[in-house]
Enzyme design. Sequence first.
Site, PDB file in Angstrom:
ATOM      1  CD  GLU A 142      -4.825 -69.996  43.768  1.00 56.17           C
ATOM      2  OE1 GLU A 142      -5.596 -70.964  43.746  1.00 56.17           O
ATOM      3  OE2 GLU A 142      -5.188 -68.857  44.093  1.00 56.17           O
TER       4      GLU A 142
ATOM      5  CG  ASP B 291      -1.942 -63.572  39.984  1.00 56.35           C
ATOM      6  OD1 ASP B 291      -3.108 -63.271  39.650  1.00 56.35           O
ATOM      7  OD2 ASP B 291      -1.428 -63.231  41.066  1.00 56.35           O
TER       8      ASP B 291
ATOM      9  CE  LYS C 231      -2.082 -60.103  41.484  1.00 55.46           C
ATOM     10  NZ  LYS C 231      -1.274 -60.566  42.614  1.00 55.46           N
TER      11      LYS C 231
END
Length: 143
Positions: free
Chosen positions: A53, A64, A68
């Site tokens: 990013e 993130d 997950k």
Amino acid sequence: MIQTLRDLRETGDDITRIEGIFSGTLAYLFNVFDARSRFPRSCAPRNRRATTEPDPRDDLSGMDVARKLIILGREMGLTLEMADVEVVGLVPQALDGCGVEEFMERLPEFDAVMADALKEAKKPGRCCAMSDGSMPTATPPCG
């Protein structure tokens, strides 16, 4: 991976642990960050080859990876929410609310903190990595 987990559960397999690299960016950073390279240089977009990013904090926060882990844990049959995952990110709290440019400019102020964390991680039996404990009997930590 999700379909494989579903298939395993549907055929009666008991999934007790999932291991893997949940963030290519963090894996890269942990591989290049050492005593010869300062952490801010490792985080710079030009050094990350534009594979992340634009704002390094998106990857460094660990959120993130946490998302997950929640998805995979749920596929294992666990009832998990974000509050169930301990996230210890790599973004200094003082830099959490600033813009990307200021973040990158001020990150060197935290060289000593990151060097100390690396030194601690290099002690026998330790390592510098994002880790998880995706086991049904434990709360999956992430950090």
